[in-house]
Design an enzyme around this catalytic site. Structure first.
Site, mmCIF file in Angstrom:
data_model
loop_
_atom_site.group_PDB
_atom_site.id
_atom_site.type_symbol
_atom_site.label_atom_id
_atom_site.label_comp_id
_atom_site.label_asym_id
_atom_site.label_seq_id
_atom_site.Cartn_x
_atom_site.Cartn_y
_atom_site.Cartn_z
ATOM 1 N NE ARG A 56 -11.300 35.769 -60.115
ATOM 2 C CZ ARG A 56 -12.517 35.913 -59.946
ATOM 3 N NH1 ARG A 56 -13.348 35.376 -61.010
ATOM 4 N NH2 ARG A 56 -13.195 35.728 -58.925
ATOM 5 C CB THR A 57 -4.090 35.624 -61.341
ATOM 6 O OG1 THR A 57 -5.246 36.565 -61.746
ATOM 7 C CG2 THR A 57 -3.217 35.918 -62.332
ATOM 8 C CE LYS A 84 15.804 50.107 -46.668
ATOM 9 N NZ LYS A 84 16.369 49.833 -45.594
ATOM 10 N NE ARG A 106 -1.758 39.171 -59.198
ATOM 11 C CZ ARG A 106 -3.133 39.192 -59.479
ATOM 12 N NH1 ARG A 106 -3.919 39.239 -58.303
ATOM 13 N NH2 ARG A 106 -3.735 39.145 -60.788
ATOM 14 C CG HIS A 134 -3.495 41.328 -64.754
ATOM 15 N ND1 HIS A 134 -2.972 40.030 -65.117
ATOM 16 C CD2 HIS A 134 -4.505 41.000 -64.072
ATOM 17 C CE1 HIS A 134 -3.420 39.082 -64.429
ATOM 18 N NE2 HIS A 134 -4.520 39.729 -63.638
HETATM 19 C C1 NCD Z 1 -7.775 41.507 -61.398
HETATM 20 C C2 NCD Z 1 -6.368 41.906 -60.680
HETATM 21 O O1 NCD Z 1 -5.991 41.176 -59.721
HETATM 22 O O2 NCD Z 1 -5.521 42.898 -61.364
HETATM 23 N N1 NCD Z 1 -8.173 40.241 -61.232
HETATM 24 C C3 NCD Z 1 -7.675 39.193 -61.548
HETATM 25 O O3 NCD Z 1 -6.705 39.085 -62.012
HETATM 26 N N2 NCD Z 1 -8.836 38.306 -61.765
HETATM 27 C C4 NCD Z 1 -8.634 42.458 -61.223
HETATM 28 C C5 NCD Z 1 -9.019 43.248 -59.834
HETATM 29 O O4 NCD Z 1 -8.383 42.714 -58.973
HETATM 30 O O5 NCD Z 1 -9.961 43.816 -59.765
#
Ligand code: NCD
Length: 318
Positions: A56-57, A84, A106, A134
């Protein structure tokens, strides 16, 4: 004015957060139009650099960029957290040489987006780093609560679950406390970091105590991929004690809402019916995520001078 990067809510002032939330109101309006697109970031390039998996992100950042007419490139290098740091920075430098206007990162290791931001010209947005922060998740949670309750100041927020491994909890603790809400956390004791109360929250191993009088109940996912040791006797016992169902929700205020960042382990953190129906607002959180990320991308890149001269300024033909 928010800075060059968005690495964590810890770095933001209350006014910065308010500015992002106010901008997101306008972005949400764009998403309600028949044609969900504005030319604001036309000619800008946004790179999604996801070293850790995400559904989703990543999709939310991609849709946010496209609704602003930016070109969005998804880059998901296969990697392990054991690789590394140099190879991560090399990847970032390679991408930087292509002159992106924003890089969304990420990574499973805390601090990687910050390291990348130190070597990149382009603004960096942290889309989740290990158990650290986050920030856009917290911003969309703040936005959703603001929408539901009409305010943030003075509310009681109960965050339930794996606080120790949760970047969502950390960012939300910073966000809600900065906006004047009171935050309580509830979890089995091994899942409560010893220093958590220094962040201005009240920690409890009693769900009932944490939910008492809460306006918002936020359940967190059990982070099985980050559970190296044994933190809970069993998933079933966790679900019995800390899983939220309508009976346990009765400890909170009558009009309390239920949130979860997703993905939900149904029947563990939340009962099936609470996952799907009000007072849970999980899909509103997802929807608001696009508006909030549009706001962040706009505020970080929208008025940034272009690094390279446009073709008609002599940038291409010599
Ligand atoms: C979260 C994440 O990845 O930190 N999910 C997200 O971003 N929708 C929370 C999770 O994975 O539990």
């Amino acid at each position: 004015m928010i800075g060059n990067d968005l690495l964590g809510i810890e770095d933001l002032e209350r006014e910065d957060i308010q500015r992002i939330l106010d901008t997101a109101v306008h972005m949400a309006e764009v998403s309600e139009r028949e044609v969900k697109k504005v030319p604001t970031l036309r000619g800008r390039t946004i790179v999604n650099l996801f070293f850790e998996s995400s559904t989703r992100t990543r999709a939310s950042f991609e849709i946010a960029g496209k609704r602003l007419s930016a070109d969005v490139v998804n880059f998901s290098p296969a990697t392990s957290s054991l690789k590394k740091a140099e190879s991560i920075l090399d990847t970032a430098r390679t991408l930087d040489a292509m002159d992106p206007d924003c890089v969304v990162v990420r990574h499973a290791v805390a601090g990687v987006p910050k390291r990348i931001a130190e070597v990149l010209d382009a603004p960096v947005v942290n889309a989740g780093d290990g158990a650290h922060e986050h920030p856009t998740q917290a911003l969309l949670d703040l936005f959703t609560v603001q929408q539901e309750k009409g305010r943030l100041d003075g509310l009681s927020i109960a965050i339930v679950g794996d606080i120790l491994h949760s970047r969502v909890a950390r960012s939300n603790i910073y966000g809600f406390t900065k906006m004047g809400a009171e935050v309580r956390v509830a979890a089995p004791p091994p899942m409560i970091p010893p220093s958590i109360e220094s962040l201005g929250v009240k920690a409890s191993s009693s769900l009932r105590e944490a939910l008492d009088g809460a306006d918002v109940v936020m359940a967190l996912r059990i982070q099985s991929e980050r559970l190296a040791g044994s933190y809970i006797p069993s998933i079933r016992e966790y679900a019995n004690t800390f899983g939220i169902d309508r009976a346990k929700l009765a400890y909170a205020k009558d009009d309390a809402i239920v949130m979860h960042p997703g993905p939900v382990n149904r029947g563990v953190e939340l009962s099936h019916d609470l996952t799907d129906d009000r007072p849970s607002v999980i899909l509103d959180q997802v929807r608001n995520g696009v508006a909030v990320r549009m706001a962040v991308l706009y505020l970080l890149t929208g008025r940034r001078p272009r690094a390279v001269a446009a073709p008609d300024e002599g940038g291409l033909v010599t």
